[in-house]
Design a protein around this motif. Structure first.
Motif, short mmCIF file in Angstrom:
data_model
loop_
_atom_site.label_atom_id
_atom_site.label_comp_id
_atom_site.label_asym_id
_atom_site.label_seq_id
_atom_site.Cartn_x
_atom_site.Cartn_y
_atom_site.Cartn_z
N PRO A 86 -36.46 39.14 -69.01
CA PRO A 86 -35.52 38.08 -68.60
C PRO A 86 -35.18 38.14 -67.11
O PRO A 86 -34.98 37.10 -66.47
CB PRO A 86 -34.27 38.35 -69.46
N ILE A 87 -35.12 39.35 -66.54
CA ILE A 87 -34.83 39.49 -65.12
C ILE A 87 -35.99 38.93 -64.29
O ILE A 87 -35.79 38.22 -63.30
CB ILE A 87 -34.57 40.96 -64.76
N GLY A 88 -37.21 39.23 -64.72
CA GLY A 88 -38.37 38.68 -64.04
C GLY A 88 -38.39 37.16 -64.11
O GLY A 88 -38.74 36.48 -63.14
N ALA A 89 -38.00 36.60 -65.27
CA ALA A 89 -37.96 35.15 -65.42
C ALA A 89 -36.92 34.53 -64.49
O ALA A 89 -37.16 33.47 -63.89
CB ALA A 89 -37.65 34.79 -66.87
N THR A 128 -41.91 48.52 -65.64
CA THR A 128 -41.00 47.47 -65.19
C THR A 128 -41.77 46.49 -64.30
O THR A 128 -41.66 45.27 -64.44
CB THR A 128 -39.82 48.07 -64.40
N GLY A 129 -42.57 47.03 -63.39
CA GLY A 129 -43.39 46.20 -62.54
C GLY A 129 -44.43 45.42 -63.32
O GLY A 129 -44.69 44.24 -63.04
N VAL A 130 -45.03 46.06 -64.33
CA VAL A 130 -46.01 45.37 -65.16
C VAL A 130 -45.36 44.18 -65.88
O VAL A 130 -45.94 43.10 -65.98
CB VAL A 130 -46.64 46.34 -66.19
N GLY A 131 -44.13 44.39 -66.38
CA GLY A 131 -43.41 43.31 -67.05
C GLY A 131 -43.18 42.13 -66.13
O GLY A 131 -43.36 40.97 -66.52
N LEU A 159 -41.31 49.48 -73.99
CA LEU A 159 -40.13 48.68 -74.35
C LEU A 159 -39.43 48.13 -73.11
O LEU A 159 -38.80 47.07 -73.16
CB LEU A 159 -39.15 49.54 -75.17
N MET A 160 -39.56 48.85 -71.99
CA MET A 160 -38.94 48.39 -70.74
C MET A 160 -39.51 47.03 -70.32
O MET A 160 -38.80 46.23 -69.69
CB MET A 160 -39.15 49.44 -69.65
N MET A 161 -40.76 46.76 -70.65
CA MET A 161 -41.33 45.46 -70.32
C MET A 161 -40.54 44.33 -70.95
O MET A 161 -40.28 43.30 -70.31
CB MET A 161 -42.79 45.40 -70.78
N MET A 162 -40.15 44.50 -72.21
CA MET A 162 -39.37 43.47 -72.89
C MET A 162 -37.96 43.38 -72.32
O MET A 162 -37.41 42.29 -72.14
CB MET A 162 -39.31 43.76 -74.39
N SER A 182 -39.44 32.29 -71.77
CA SER A 182 -40.27 32.41 -72.97
C SER A 182 -41.63 33.01 -72.64
O SER A 182 -42.14 33.86 -73.38
CB SER A 182 -40.45 31.04 -73.62
N ILE A 183 -42.22 32.58 -71.53
CA ILE A 183 -43.50 33.15 -71.09
C ILE A 183 -43.35 34.65 -70.81
O ILE A 183 -44.20 35.46 -71.19
CB ILE A 183 -44.02 32.43 -69.83
N ALA A 184 -42.25 35.02 -70.15
CA ALA A 184 -42.01 36.43 -69.82
C ALA A 184 -41.90 37.27 -71.09
O ALA A 184 -42.45 38.38 -71.18
CB ALA A 184 -40.76 36.56 -68.98
N ILE A 185 -41.17 36.76 -72.09
CA ILE A 185 -41.00 37.50 -73.36
C ILE A 185 -42.34 37.63 -74.07
O ILE A 185 -42.69 38.71 -74.56
CB ILE A 185 -39.97 36.78 -74.25
N MET A 186 -43.10 36.54 -74.13
CA MET A 186 -44.40 36.57 -74.80
C MET A 186 -45.35 37.54 -74.09
O MET A 186 -46.07 38.31 -74.74
CB MET A 186 -44.98 35.16 -74.80
N SER A 187 -45.34 37.53 -72.77
CA SER A 187 -46.21 38.44 -72.01
C SER A 187 -45.81 39.89 -72.24
O SER A 187 -46.66 40.78 -72.33
CB SER A 187 -46.14 38.11 -70.52
N ALA A 188 -44.49 40.13 -72.33
CA ALA A 188 -44.00 41.50 -72.53
C ALA A 188 -44.30 42.04 -73.91
O ALA A 188 -44.25 43.25 -74.14
CB ALA A 188 -42.49 41.55 -72.27
#
Length: 498
Positions: free
Chosen positions: A327-330, A377-380, A320-323, A139-145
């Motif tokens: 999930p992969i980052g999470a 991608t890295g920023v995400g 859009l790649m951030m979003m 959820s944090i990853a999605i909100m950040s993205a």
């Protein structure tokens, strides 16, 4: 087999995350809203170019001051309540801008919009209260993205409206979107945990930090225009240093500070914030360079001659790649800890810059598209990991203020990036039809700086000291318990000694 109640709770938490992410998208759209209008603002507002630049600067300054204040008030009086309050100036500011015909009302409206930028750190902090622990990381990853998605959608959206309709429509749309966010939060998002011992607000600390940030960011953002050696620039930067020192002295001595510097000085928090400044710098540098390369005339030999709308569309997939990657980052954070995710994210950003270098000077935008996708991608990865690292190291009663301070660190990194890249591109120019334009070597130098800063962020992230008990956190749970237990133990020892 999953019970109906747990399925219902999961569905409800998913709706909450979606609404808060929507709030982040609206905030990001607001920030990029006037980019397509920059060249036309002096004519639209019947003013000079230097006065028109305050339309952007006002939002930056207001957001910098409001973000830590909103975070502290969120910890004291409830994050949902402060989310709703933060949306009020965003709505009012959008209406003021839509009705403006001169520069003063427009600057006022943009300043009001900036006061609403605390919605993202507040939303991330609220997740800790209302989302199940097992869903918190994703959820944090999605909100950040959501900030990346908002930036990706905002640029082509703003360009399309600016080219085909009245510029006022831009602000009316944002006002409607912000009102929709407020309505959804009011009816759907739960209040979260209340702080029963709210205490008092550190008004002097807020004023001191506000003065210091305004002086610092004003000096950094306008230094190139005023001259880095001018009395105004040096005076502002010097004042910022003096006021920050006095502010730090006050915060360490007051009982209920705006920012708990003792918590901020914990190695995990301190080094995460330092890495956030570098990540903010690296993230913003490529967003300054790539749009210019896309829009400069093809006759320069390295420009790609794209329109504003086309440039926005070429930049959109990266945001859009951030979003997509969040999930992969999470999952990486859940498996190895957010420290690893932050390190990997910074390395990926540097790889994106490395890919971009041979693409400068080619006659196709596809190479730059690939470079921005890799970098974002890295920023995400990084943007999802930083709040998790912060929240796993601070007491729950300070989640919002600590998160807001981290957001402020990223903003400072972005502001410094804008100043540094502007100096580089202004110093390395070429003559084109009687005009001085940034040279190809200037763009390469800017990208190399971004690459180097991203590598420095990766090195700093690698050395962030994360306790073994918090190495693989469900952010905000076990570390919080550890923190509270330690505080309780300290209090007990004090009582015994007494």
């Amino acid at each position: 087999m999953e019970s109906p109640d747990s399925s219902k709770a999961e569905s409800r938490s998913g709706g909450v995350v979606g609404i808060l992410a929507f709030a982040g998208i609206v905030a990001a759209i607001t920030q990029t809203l006037v980019v397509p209008l920059i060249g036309e603002l002096p004519t639209l507002l019947d003013t000079s170019a230097s006065n028109a630049s305050w339309v952007i600067t006002a939002t930056l300054l207001a957001a910098a001051v409001a973000t830590p204040v909103a975070g502290r008030l969120g910890d004291m009086y409830g994050k949902r309540r402060m989310l709703l309050i933060s949306l009020i100036p965003l709505i009012v500011g959008s209406v003021v801008c839509a009705l403006s015909s001169s520069v003063i009302p427009m600057i006022t409206g943009r300043g009001l919009q900036g006061l609403g930028m605390g919605v993202v750190p507040l939303g991330i902090s609220l997740l800790r209260d209302v989302v199940p622990a097992e869903k918190l990381g994703s959820s944090i990853a999605i909100m950040s993205a959501s900030m990346g998605v908002g930036g990706a959608l905002g640029l082509p959206f703003s360009a399309a409206i600016a080219e085909n309709a009245s510029w006022r429509v831009l602000f009316w749309v944002v006002a409607v979107l912000a009102f929709a966010v407020a309505t959804l939060i009011w009816f759907v998002v739960p209040a979260g945990k209340e702080n029963t011992a709210a205490g008092s607000f550190d008004l002097l600390g807020a004023a001191g930090l506000g003065v210091a940030l305004v002086c610092l960011l004003l000096g950094v953002s306008k230094g190139a225009d005023w001259g880095w050696g001018s009395g105004t620039t040096l005076g502002l930067l010097g004042t910022a240093v003096v006021v920050l020192l006095a502010w730090g002295w006050w915060e360490l001595r007051t009982r209920e500070p705006l920012v708990d510097l003792r918590v901020t000085a914990r190695p995990q928090v301190l080094m995460t914030n330092a890495a956030s400044i570098l990540v903010g710098f690296a993230m913003y540098a490529q967003s300054l360079v790539v749009p210019q390369l896309l829009q400069l005339p093809e006759a320069t030999g390295y420009g790609l001659g794209q329109s504003m709308l086309a440039m926005g569309l070429w930049m959109a997939p990266a945001g859009l790649m951030m979003m997509v990657m969040s999930p992969i980052g999470a999952k990486l954070s859940a498996a190895s800890g957010p420290k690893v995710t932050l390190t990997v994210g910074a390395l990926i950003i540097s790889l994106g810059y490395g890919i971009s270098l041979p693409m400068i000077g080619t006659d196709s935008p596809w190479g730059l598209l690939a470079a921005t996708i890799v970098a974002n991608t890295g920023v995400g990865f990084a943007y999802g990991a930083m709040p998790a690292l912060i929240m796993s190291a601070v007491p729950q009663s300070e989640t919002a203020s600590a998160n807001s301070f981290n957001t402020l660190m990223r903003s400072i990194g972005s502001s410094v990036s804008a100043a540094v890249i502007a100096v580089v591109l202004a110093q390395m120019t070429t003559d084109f039809a009687g005009f001085a334009l940034p040279s190809e070597d200037g763009f390469r130098a800017a990208m190399l700086i971004g690459c180097g800063v991203a590598l420095a962020a990766a090195a700093l992230a690698f050395f962030i000291p994360v306790p073994k008990t918090a190495a693989q956190p469900e952010p905000g749970t076990a570390p919080q318990a550890t923190s509270e237990a330690a505080e309780s133990e300290t209090e007990s020892e004090s009582e015994v000694k007494a």
